[in-house]
Design a protein around this motif. Sequence first.
Motif, PDB file in Angstrom:
ATOM      1  N   LYS A  74      -6.875  -3.307 -10.295  1.00  0.00           N
ATOM      2  CA  LYS A  74      -6.368  -2.540 -11.431  1.00  0.00           C
ATOM      3  C   LYS A  74      -6.733  -1.065 -11.307  1.00  0.00           C
ATOM      4  O   LYS A  74      -5.936  -0.187 -11.663  1.00  0.00           O
ATOM      5  CB  LYS A  74      -6.898  -3.112 -12.744  1.00  0.00           C
ATOM      6  N   ARG A  78      -4.187   2.070 -11.264  1.00  0.00           N
ATOM      7  CA  ARG A  78      -4.341   3.218 -12.172  1.00  0.00           C
ATOM      8  C   ARG A  78      -4.364   4.531 -11.410  1.00  0.00           C
ATOM      9  O   ARG A  78      -3.820   5.534 -11.875  1.00  0.00           O
ATOM     10  CB  ARG A  78      -5.628   3.080 -12.986  1.00  0.00           C
ATOM     11  N   TRP A  96       0.759  -5.394 -17.103  1.00  0.00           N
ATOM     12  CA  TRP A  96       0.838  -4.002 -17.550  1.00  0.00           C
ATOM     13  C   TRP A  96       2.293  -3.562 -17.535  1.00  0.00           C
ATOM     14  O   TRP A  96       3.047  -3.902 -16.618  1.00  0.00           O
ATOM     15  CB  TRP A  96       0.035  -3.089 -16.631  1.00  0.00           C
ATOM     16  N   TYR A 119      -0.831  -9.409 -12.556  1.00  0.00           N
ATOM     17  CA  TYR A 119      -2.079  -9.650 -11.837  1.00  0.00           C
ATOM     18  C   TYR A 119      -2.372 -11.154 -11.787  1.00  0.00           C
ATOM     19  O   TYR A 119      -1.996 -11.902 -12.692  1.00  0.00           O
ATOM     20  CB  TYR A 119      -3.241  -8.921 -12.522  1.00  0.00           C
TER      21      TYR A 119
END
Length: 273
Positions: A74, A78, A96, A119
Amino acid sequence: MNNLSNSMMTKAALGAASIAAVLVLAGCASPPNSDRTELREAGDGFPALAGNWYDGGKFVEPDSVLRIAEGQSKDQVRQLIGNPHYAEGFFGVREWNYVFNLYTGNGNEYITCQYQVHYDDEMALESTRWRDAQCPALLVPIEVEEIAAEPREEKLTLSGDVLFDFDSDQLSLEGRRALERVSDMVLDAYSSPSVLVVGYTDRFGEEQYNLSLSQSRAEAVGSYLVSQGIERRNLTLLGRGEADPIVDCPGQVATPSVKECLRPNRRVEMTLQ
């Protein structure tokens, strides 16, 4: 039977003005520069546009999206494309959602696209989705050149930089999506297509290594086309390495500017009959 070359200029880049003329797409992203007085509702597993934090979507560097890959954490996601655009949380969340603006290549026009990241149980990136098919088409354009009208023969060209990770023969997420579009186009337009797949590199690196890499990439493309329904016996897979350059750029050192200049040489060509 559709003709891929009808109303196409030679080497017309798919993903810009000619997407609608060539690809059979489902759905419709927000129109270029739309003021979006009627925001899209939730659907197909995506949230409504109105719920995101950015009024009108957020502009994103296409190269950042192209670097998204399976297995990334993650935090790595990002770093590439930022925090999700909805109040979804960070820890323990397995989905997301993003709202990106992507330029069409026609001046300042852009379309607003919804993008979703999934994920696995270990919180490593498992897969991604676009709400509309024309959005990934903007990231990986396909050039189509008509070679002959009767019998029909066409050449499709895709950038090796976006099909594959750097110095790799593993297809990228968006590269696989591009080949799915190619397969749909070929199977729709040809009853029994003969496909020659040729991989190329630029001039930097050892000649034999480049030849081997280009062959591996051609074979990776061929394998994926087979997985999409094109028969293996109709494929010819070749690596040409540094041969047949499209551009000739000065400079003997692989600086960023020289590598960018040589980008057209790093490609995969598919000749269809």
